[in-house]
Motif scaffolding. Structure first.
Motif, short mmCIF file in Angstrom:
data_model
loop_
_atom_site.label_atom_id
_atom_site.label_comp_id
_atom_site.label_asym_id
_atom_site.label_seq_id
_atom_site.Cartn_x
_atom_site.Cartn_y
_atom_site.Cartn_z
N ALA A 116 -0.81 -5.15 -6.60
CA ALA A 116 -0.88 -3.71 -6.84
C ALA A 116 -1.91 -3.38 -7.91
N GLN A 117 -1.93 -4.19 -8.98
CA GLN A 117 -2.91 -3.96 -10.05
C GLN A 117 -4.33 -4.15 -9.53
N ARG A 141 -0.80 4.40 2.35
CA ARG A 141 -0.64 3.55 1.18
C ARG A 141 0.77 2.99 1.19
N SER A 142 0.91 1.67 0.97
CA SER A 142 2.24 1.05 0.95
C SER A 142 2.19 -0.21 0.09
N GLU A 149 -1.09 -2.46 -0.07
CA GLU A 149 -2.05 -2.17 1.00
C GLU A 149 -2.51 -0.72 0.93
N LEU A 150 -3.77 -0.52 1.21
CA LEU A 150 -4.36 0.82 1.23
C LEU A 150 -5.26 0.94 2.47
N ALA A 151 -5.03 1.98 3.25
CA ALA A 151 -5.90 2.30 4.38
C ALA A 151 -6.67 3.57 4.04
N PHE A 169 -2.26 -9.70 -1.48
CA PHE A 169 -0.97 -10.35 -1.35
C PHE A 169 -0.94 -11.68 -2.10
N GLN A 170 0.28 -12.17 -2.26
CA GLN A 170 0.48 -13.49 -2.86
C GLN A 170 0.66 -14.51 -1.74
N ALA A 171 -0.20 -15.52 -1.70
CA ALA A 171 -0.13 -16.54 -0.66
C ALA A 171 1.00 -17.53 -0.95
#
Length: 211
Positions: A116-117, A141-142, A149-151, A169-171
């Motif tokens: 998010a950051q 946005r979610s 995620e941002l579209a 994301f975190q893998a």
């Protein structure tokens, strides 16, 4: 003697016909694919060559290929897309391009503490944030515990109106990554998003056990 000679001639003719018939049957079997019932002929059958288009493994979607990228992860990418690499601000950026319709995937590691950051900084940084791009408009946005995620859409000076889905994301190994899907604004959002969804589902860092 005449009788014996006649028998020998008949036997010779019969053997010749039999050999001719056997060779004819073998030729039909290997040349046309018919089963002659003559048994296998290893010396005639050519060895099979590797398939030029191997079937995907059960875990790979049709139309995609699984790549072990040299940067350090495994990911599914649409067949026919080309790979390139460039150095980003803090890590290499791998780019997969569709030659036909202008879609693109970008994959790179991120250095911020949370997805998010990282996404907030990428959007709103006063120097390089993509919210400053011409025609910028948020489409969706979610976020979740380990992803954001941002579209959005914007007007590219060279490519025209574009739509973007930026997913951070975190893998599985704890490393943070971003995968960005872009394409012309004229395409359906589902078509632009599909390669991103496949990439996220298959993404696995090297030396890591993923589901």
């Amino acid at each position: 003697m005449l009788a014996a000679l006649a028998v020998a001639v008949l036997v010779g003719v019969s053997v010749g016909v039999g050999v001719w018939w056997l060779l004819r049957g073998t030729s039909l079997g290997t040349g046309t694919g018919h089963d002659t019932g003559a048994g296998p002929a290893p010396s005639v059958t050519a060895p099979s060559s590797p398939s030029l288009s191997p079937s995907p493994s059960p875990s790979t979607a049709s139309g995609y290929r699984r790549l072990q990228d040299p940067v350090g992860y495994t990911v599914d990418v649409p067949r026919g897309w080309t790979r390139s690499e460039k150095q980003g601000r803090s890590a290499p950026v791998v780019v997969y391009d569709a030659p036909a319709d202008g879609r693109r995937l970008q994959v790179f590691r991120i250095a911020e503490d949370t997805p998010a950051q990282s996404l907030d900084l990428a959007e709103n940084d006063p120097g390089y944030g993509f919210a400053r791009q011409p025609g910028y408009r948020v489409l969706d946005r979610s976020s979740g515990t380990t992803w954001a995620e941002l579209a959005y859409r914007y007007d590219d000076t060279d490519l025209g109106a574009r739509q973007v889905v930026d997913h951070r994301f975190q893998a599985a190994d704890g490393t943070l990554y971003a995968i960005r899907a872009t394409g012309p604004a004229a395409l359906t959002p589902a078509l632009v998003r599909e390669p991103l969804t496949r990439a996220l589902t298959s993404f696995c860092p090297a030396d890591t056990e993923c589901r």
